[in-house]
Motif scaffolding. Structure first.
Motif, short mmCIF file in Angstrom:
data_model
loop_
_atom_site.label_atom_id
_atom_site.label_comp_id
_atom_site.label_asym_id
_atom_site.label_seq_id
_atom_site.Cartn_x
_atom_site.Cartn_y
_atom_site.Cartn_z
N ALA A 87 35.34 60.25 -16.88
CA ALA A 87 34.38 60.70 -15.71
C ALA A 87 33.32 61.36 -16.33
CB ALA A 87 35.25 62.05 -15.00
N SER A 88 33.15 62.08 -17.25
CA SER A 88 31.92 62.66 -17.98
C SER A 88 31.08 61.70 -18.30
CB SER A 88 32.22 63.86 -19.01
OG SER A 88 33.04 64.67 -18.26
N ALA A 89 31.48 60.64 -19.05
CA ALA A 89 30.68 59.56 -19.70
C ALA A 89 30.02 58.76 -18.44
CB ALA A 89 31.54 58.72 -20.35
N THR A 90 30.98 58.27 -17.40
CA THR A 90 30.37 57.72 -16.32
C THR A 90 29.21 58.33 -15.49
OG1 THR A 90 32.61 56.50 -16.18
CG2 THR A 90 30.88 56.18 -14.41
N LEU A 91 29.47 59.72 -15.25
CA LEU A 91 28.69 60.46 -14.42
C LEU A 91 27.28 60.59 -15.29
CD1 LEU A 91 31.28 62.96 -13.16
CD2 LEU A 91 29.88 61.57 -11.83
N GLY A 144 29.86 63.13 -26.75
CA GLY A 144 29.95 61.91 -25.88
C GLY A 144 29.07 61.84 -24.73
N ILE A 145 28.83 63.06 -24.16
CA ILE A 145 27.68 63.19 -23.21
C ILE A 145 26.40 62.83 -23.71
CG2 ILE A 145 26.32 64.73 -21.80
CD1 ILE A 145 29.31 64.57 -20.81
N VAL A 146 26.11 63.14 -25.09
CA VAL A 146 24.85 62.51 -25.40
C VAL A 146 24.75 61.21 -25.72
CG1 VAL A 146 23.41 62.66 -27.67
CG2 VAL A 146 24.30 64.72 -26.90
N MET A 147 25.90 60.68 -26.34
CA MET A 147 26.10 58.91 -26.24
C MET A 147 26.02 58.19 -24.95
SD MET A 147 26.82 58.14 -29.37
CE MET A 147 27.15 58.54 -31.09
N ALA A 148 26.35 59.05 -23.99
CA ALA A 148 26.33 58.45 -22.37
C ALA A 148 25.00 58.46 -22.06
CB ALA A 148 27.37 58.95 -21.56
N PHE A 149 24.32 59.68 -22.51
CA PHE A 149 22.80 59.70 -21.90
C PHE A 149 22.00 58.73 -22.51
CE2 PHE A 149 18.66 61.84 -22.17
CZ PHE A 149 18.34 61.97 -20.68
N LEU A 261 33.12 73.48 -12.52
CA LEU A 261 31.61 73.31 -12.80
C LEU A 261 31.33 71.97 -12.86
CD1 LEU A 261 29.23 75.41 -12.51
CD2 LEU A 261 29.39 75.91 -15.17
N GLY A 262 32.31 71.35 -13.42
CA GLY A 262 32.12 70.00 -13.77
C GLY A 262 32.14 69.15 -12.39
N ILE A 263 32.93 69.48 -11.48
CA ILE A 263 32.63 68.68 -10.00
C ILE A 263 31.39 68.83 -9.31
CG2 ILE A 263 33.78 68.80 -7.84
CD1 ILE A 263 36.77 69.68 -9.07
N VAL A 264 30.94 70.14 -9.62
CA VAL A 264 29.63 70.53 -8.99
C VAL A 264 28.61 69.89 -9.60
CG1 VAL A 264 27.76 72.49 -8.61
CG2 VAL A 264 30.29 73.08 -8.55
N GLY A 265 28.77 69.64 -11.12
CA GLY A 265 27.84 68.80 -11.83
C GLY A 265 27.84 67.26 -11.38
N ALA A 266 29.14 66.80 -10.85
CA ALA A 266 29.25 65.57 -10.56
C ALA A 266 28.62 65.09 -9.14
CB ALA A 266 30.94 65.15 -10.37
N ILE A 267 28.65 66.17 -8.22
CA ILE A 267 28.00 66.25 -6.91
C ILE A 267 26.52 66.18 -7.11
CG2 ILE A 267 27.81 67.53 -4.77
CD1 ILE A 267 30.41 68.53 -5.15
#
Length: 286
Positions: A87-91, A144-149, A261-267
């Protein structure tokens, strides 16, 4: 419409399959490029169509750039799937549209309105929420977030390069990009992978073929066959089925946690990218 929806659903499940492939990300990307190229060439043959060699030649430089970007885009995205939740990687990967907006004034010489810059800022804030920075939980997941970015940046490069291409059909550009992505990864694989260390079993082979045939060849074909029949607004709206499916796979199948907070970030990310795309389409239609 059904073909487009099915394509988005397939794209949304790729992280689930990649997670269980016990091969280096670069090798998965290479196999995906080769298999996807062969599948689309088969589709082209069945449709009794031929590659537009003149158009390919005229756009050679941009195709080379986008093909290289595609290969490394996959490497970083597949690494992101391993290092953080799907979820985090895709978002985070869905930051690509706002990255395009941010680069547009400098590369495309397009005027970006204040409202669109606000969307960029909101999406970046959303990414920080997903990374867990505000909760003090950033760790391996942050890598992982950095890789996805980085993957999103490469994808934004592909989107921008496509804007400079002319007289290229979707099959022509995709087959060329897939083939180039595979070719440029060969020297990288030779330098970074020792064959004797690879763990290849029946499940690994089946999953890798699925990613190449289903998540690339079949999904691209469904996408290309549906897009000409849909309006730009519908394409933009239903594209968000992809991250929605990825989040469902992450939370309900893999049981990967996601904070409030992750859900808020997704939104924030999905909302900002959606609004910025809709605003961009309205500006073009004026």
């Amino acid at each position: 419409m059904p073909q487009y929806l099915l394509a988005m659903i397939i794209f949304g499940t790729i992280g689930l399959f990649v997670r269980y492939i016990e091969l280096p990300s670069a090798l998965i990307a290479f196999c995906r490029g080769v298999t996807g190229t062969l599948f689309l060439l088969l589709v082209l043959w069945l449709l009794k169509k031929k590659l537009n060699r003149q158009a390919l030649s005229d756009n050679a430089k941009m195709l080379a750039f986008s093909g290289i970007a595609l290969g490394f885009n996959w490497i970083f995205l597949f690494e992101a799937y391993r290092l953080t939740s799907i979820a985090s990687a895709t978002l985070t990967y869905y930051m690509a549209p706002v990255i395009v907006i941010a680069l547009s004034p400098f590369i495309l010489k397009e005027r970006v309105k204040a409202f669109q810059w606000l969307c960029v800022a909101i999406a970046l804030l959303g990414m920080s929420f997903i990374a867990g920075i505000w909760e003090g939980s950033a760790g391996t997941g942050l890598k992982g977030i950095v890789m996805a970015f980085i993957a999103a940046c490469f994808y934004a490069g592909i989107v921008i390069s496509n804007k400079f291409m002319k007289n290229l059909g979707p099959y022509d550009s995709s087959i060329a990009q897939l083939a180039i992505s595979a070719l440029v990864l060969i020297p990288y694989l030779c330098l970074t992978i020792t064959p004797s260390t690879l763990h290849v079993d029946t499940m690994t082979v089946l999953l890798t073929l699925t990613v190449g045939i289903v998540h690339t060849g079949l999904a691209y074909w469904l996408y290309f066959s549906a897009v000409p029949t849909l309006s730009a607004s519908r394409i933009a709206i239903f594209a968000y089925i992809d991250p929605a499916i990825a989040i469902v796979c992450s939370v309900f199948i893999l049981k990967e946690p996601i904070s409030g907070l992750g859900i808020v970030g997704a939104i924030f990310i999905l909302g900002a990218t959606f609004v910025s795309e809709i605003v961009g389409m309205r500006q073009k239609n004026r």
